[in-house]
Design a protein around this motif. Structure first.
Motif, PDB file in Angstrom:
ATOM      1  N   PRO A 190       0.834  -1.206   0.000  1.00  0.00           N
ATOM      2  CA  PRO A 190       0.000   0.000   0.000  1.00  0.00           C
ATOM      3  C   PRO A 190       0.874   1.265   0.000  1.00  0.00           C
ATOM      4  N   ASN A 191       0.418   2.292  -0.703  1.00  0.00           N
ATOM      5  CA  ASN A 191       1.175   3.554  -0.758  1.00  0.00           C
ATOM      6  C   ASN A 191       0.815   4.407   0.455  1.00  0.00           C
ATOM      7  N   THR A 192       1.298   3.960   1.617  1.00  0.00           N
ATOM      8  CA  THR A 192       0.911   4.648   2.852  1.00  0.00           C
ATOM      9  C   THR A 192       2.107   5.032   3.725  1.00  0.00           C
ATOM     10  N   ASP A 193       3.321   4.839   3.199  1.00  0.00           N
ATOM     11  CA  ASP A 193       4.519   5.168   4.003  1.00  0.00           C
ATOM     12  C   ASP A 193       4.483   6.620   4.468  1.00  0.00           C
ATOM     13  N   TRP A 194       3.943   7.481   3.595  1.00  0.00           N
ATOM     14  CA  TRP A 194       3.943   8.913   3.898  1.00  0.00           C
ATOM     15  C   TRP A 194       3.068   9.269   5.095  1.00  0.00           C
TER      16      TRP A 194
ATOM     17  N   ARG B 289      -0.148  -4.470   9.946  1.00  0.00           N
ATOM     18  CA  ARG B 289       1.273  -4.806   9.762  1.00  0.00           C
ATOM     19  C   ARG B 289       1.684  -4.816   8.291  1.00  0.00           C
ATOM     20  N   PHE B 290       0.698  -4.828   7.398  1.00  0.00           N
ATOM     21  CA  PHE B 290       1.044  -4.755   5.973  1.00  0.00           C
ATOM     22  C   PHE B 290       1.105  -3.304   5.487  1.00  0.00           C
ATOM     23  N   GLY B 291       0.753  -2.379   6.383  1.00  0.00           N
ATOM     24  CA  GLY B 291       0.763  -0.968   5.995  1.00  0.00           C
ATOM     25  C   GLY B 291      -0.581  -0.489   5.491  1.00  0.00           C
ATOM     26  N   GLU B 292      -1.592  -1.379   5.508  1.00  0.00           N
ATOM     27  CA  GLU B 292      -2.931  -0.968   5.056  1.00  0.00           C
ATOM     28  C   GLU B 292      -3.597  -0.104   6.122  1.00  0.00           C
ATOM     29  N   ILE B 293      -4.301   0.942   5.677  1.00  0.00           N
ATOM     30  CA  ILE B 293      -5.010   1.829   6.602  1.00  0.00           C
ATOM     31  C   ILE B 293      -6.222   1.080   7.148  1.00  0.00           C
ATOM     32  N   ILE B 294      -6.349   1.061   8.466  1.00  0.00           N
ATOM     33  CA  ILE B 294      -7.461   0.339   9.093  1.00  0.00           C
ATOM     34  C   ILE B 294      -8.721   1.211   9.022  1.00  0.00           C
ATOM     35  N   VAL B 295      -9.748   0.680   8.364  1.00  0.00           N
ATOM     36  CA  VAL B 295     -11.008   1.429   8.249  1.00  0.00           C
ATOM     37  C   VAL B 295     -12.161   0.610   8.812  1.00  0.00           C
ATOM     38  N   ASP B 296     -13.223   1.312   9.245  1.00  0.00           N
ATOM     39  CA  ASP B 296     -14.420   0.598   9.687  1.00  0.00           C
ATOM     40  C   ASP B 296     -15.391   0.493   8.504  1.00  0.00           C
TER      41      ASP B 296
ATOM     42  N   ALA C 202     -10.747   6.697   4.495  1.00  0.00           N
ATOM     43  CA  ALA C 202      -9.854   6.078   3.512  1.00  0.00           C
ATOM     44  C   ALA C 202     -10.634   5.068   2.692  1.00  0.00           C
ATOM     45  N   ALA C 203     -10.154   4.816   1.473  1.00  0.00           N
ATOM     46  CA  ALA C 203     -10.873   3.921   0.566  1.00  0.00           C
ATOM     47  C   ALA C 203      -9.928   3.281  -0.440  1.00  0.00           C
ATOM     48  N   GLY C 204     -10.293   2.097  -0.880  1.00  0.00           N
ATOM     49  CA  GLY C 204      -9.580   1.444  -1.977  1.00  0.00           C
ATOM     50  C   GLY C 204      -8.414   0.583  -1.530  1.00  0.00           C
ATOM     51  N   ASP C 205      -7.488   0.375  -2.446  1.00  0.00           N
ATOM     52  CA  ASP C 205      -6.392  -0.572  -2.233  1.00  0.00           C
ATOM     53  C   ASP C 205      -5.462  -0.203  -1.071  1.00  0.00           C
ATOM     54  N   CYS C 206      -5.483   1.046  -0.601  1.00  0.00           N
ATOM     55  CA  CYS C 206      -4.591   1.426   0.498  1.00  0.00           C
ATOM     56  C   CYS C 206      -5.177   1.037   1.853  1.00  0.00           C
ATOM     57  N   THR C 207      -6.364   0.430   1.857  1.00  0.00           N
ATOM     58  CA  THR C 207      -7.022   0.104   3.132  1.00  0.00           C
ATOM     59  C   THR C 207      -7.077  -1.397   3.398  1.00  0.00           C
ATOM     60  N   THR C 208      -7.637  -1.727   4.560  1.00  0.00           N
ATOM     61  CA  THR C 208      -7.782  -3.130   4.960  1.00  0.00           C
ATOM     62  C   THR C 208      -8.936  -3.825   4.233  1.00  0.00           C
ATOM     63  N   VAL C 209      -9.716  -3.110   3.454  1.00  0.00           N
ATOM     64  CA  VAL C 209     -10.845  -3.744   2.760  1.00  0.00           C
ATOM     65  C   VAL C 209     -10.317  -4.829   1.816  1.00  0.00           C
ATOM     66  N   PRO C 210     -10.852  -6.056   1.927  1.00  0.00           N
ATOM     67  CA  PRO C 210     -10.300  -7.149   1.119  1.00  0.00           C
ATOM     68  C   PRO C 210     -10.699  -7.060  -0.359  1.00  0.00           C
ATOM     69  N   TYR C 211      -9.940  -7.743  -1.175  1.00  0.00           N
ATOM     70  CA  TYR C 211     -10.138  -7.859  -2.631  1.00  0.00           C
ATOM     71  C   TYR C 211      -9.887  -6.529  -3.324  1.00  0.00           C
TER      72      TYR C 211
ATOM     73  N   GLU D 189      -4.027   4.877  11.970  1.00  0.00           N
ATOM     74  CA  GLU D 189      -3.589   3.503  12.256  1.00  0.00           C
ATOM     75  C   GLU D 189      -3.545   2.638  11.011  1.00  0.00           C
ATOM     76  N   ARG D 190      -2.462   1.852  10.910  1.00  0.00           N
ATOM     77  CA  ARG D 190      -2.306   0.916   9.790  1.00  0.00           C
ATOM     78  C   ARG D 190      -2.039  -0.470  10.359  1.00  0.00           C
TER      79      ARG D 190
END
Ligand code: FAD
Length: 311
Positions: free
Chosen positions: A242-246, A256-263, A275-284, A253-254
């Motif tokens: 995920p492009n979340t290093d910045w 361990r894979f760096g994905e942004i944790i969303v509800d 947050a939305a899309g591939d940078c988040t914890t949402v699967p697939y 909160e992210r």
């Protein structure tokens, strides 16, 4: 200042900006490139209701659709820091690499992800010509053909099981001495008649002929010799970054894979930051899913704004 500032303009961010603008609130979108990963995609056959399209065509359509609304579009800009709102600074701040700072009442993070690459000869040359990264997207293109899946973690083993139902034969190649996937997946994999599992194998090269993939060479590390496998496709499954290093130090909160944790509403751990899309914890990680999530995050941001401004 913006009511909604979207960072990233792939499918998720584009959808978010359109949904926000349709609420009639000041909306901005800042991104390195409109379309995101879609720009790197050749054929798209699973964007429901559009039987077949191409990445650059879909990216242009996203840009056109955004242009229909009063969205402030800032292209070729990279965000480098998020400073959330606080008692002293009531707006969220996004600092850009260009040195500019954008301020907003809510922020939607949609900076996407990138596939980890093997970095072996042939990978770049045969991308979209046999080298693929997404089994859900490109699996059907290899119907009846021979493929390799590189990577023996959960995603690699899942990909191999998925592909085995479509293609003639799958060779799963894992660098380590053992697969890392969950035992239940490994058992399923080993029960399939058209899958060969190779461990302790270092992928060295993807070979081609007539402009497309013709095989893969790996080193059998125990035997110390190179093995050549003739095939038509290689699925690289060694991780999605995920492009979340910045966001380090932002308080968002992210996992361990760096994905942004969303509800379920796309809300992050920071109030007013979604947050939305591939940078988040949402699967697939898929276009249609990213668009849905982006729309959802925009509606959540709007809901947050109404509540925040209630008398
Ligand atoms: P992305 O598309 O990754 O967009 C991220 C956005 O953020 C971009 O605008 C980028 O420039 C921007 N950005 C990143 N970092 C920053 C920063 N620091 N500052 C500012 N902007 C930033 N899915 C399908 O459904 N069907 C397919 O056929 C398909 N094929 C694919 C083929 C390939 C080769 C690849 C790589 C992916 C494919 N996918 C496919 C997956 C799909 O492209 C993604 O799931 C989808 O693009 C995710 O959307 P997103 O908006 O979350 O992120």
């Amino acid at each position: 200042a913006f009511d909604v500032l979207v960072v990233g303009a792939g499918p998720a961010g584009s959808a978010a900006s359109i949904y926000a603008a349709r609420k009639g609130i000041p909306t901005g979108i800042v991104a390195e490139r409109i379309g995101g990963q879609v720009m790197d995609t050749l054929g798209i056959e699973n964007f429901i209701s559009v039987k077949e399209t191409e990445g650059p065509k879909l990216a242009a359509a996203l840009e056109n659709h955004i242009a229909d609304y009063p969205v402030d579009v800032m292209k070729l800009q990279r965000a480098k820091r998020l400073t959330p709102a606080s008692a002293v600074q009531p707006l969220h701040e996004i600092e850009l690499e260009s040195g500019a700072t954008l301020r907003a009442r809510t922020v939607i993070l949609s900076t996407g992800a990138r596939w980890r690459e093997l970095n072996v000869p042939g990978e770049q040359e045969y991308k979209n010509k046999g080298v693929a990264y997404c089994p859900h997207c490109d699996g059907p293109l290899f119907k009846g053909k021979r493929v390799a899946v590189v990577g023996g973690g959960n995603s690699g083993v899942e990909a191999a099981i998925d592909l085995a139902g479509i293609v003639a034969h799958v060779t799963l190649i894992e660098f380590g001495r053992e697969l890392k996937a969950d035992a239940v997946l490994q058992a399923k994999l080993r029960s399939l008649p058209n899958v060969t599992v190779v461990t302790g194998a270092k992928t060295k090269e993807i070979t081609g002929a007539d402009g497309k993939v013709s095989g893969l060479v790996y080193e059998d590390m125990a035997a110390g010799r190179d093995v050549s496998v003739p095939l038509e496709g290689v699925f690289v499954q060694i991780g999605l970054l995920p492009n979340t290093d910045w966001l380090a130090g932002s308080g968002v909160e992210r996992n361990r894979f760096g994905e942004i944790i969303v509800d379920a509403h796309g809300a992050t751990s920071v109030p007013g930051v979604f947050a939305a899309g591939d940078c988040t914890t949402v699967p697939y990680k898929q276009i249609i899913i990213a668009m849905g999530e982006g729309s959802k995050a925009a509606l959540s941001a709007f809901d947050y704004l109404i509540r925040a401004s209630a008398p």
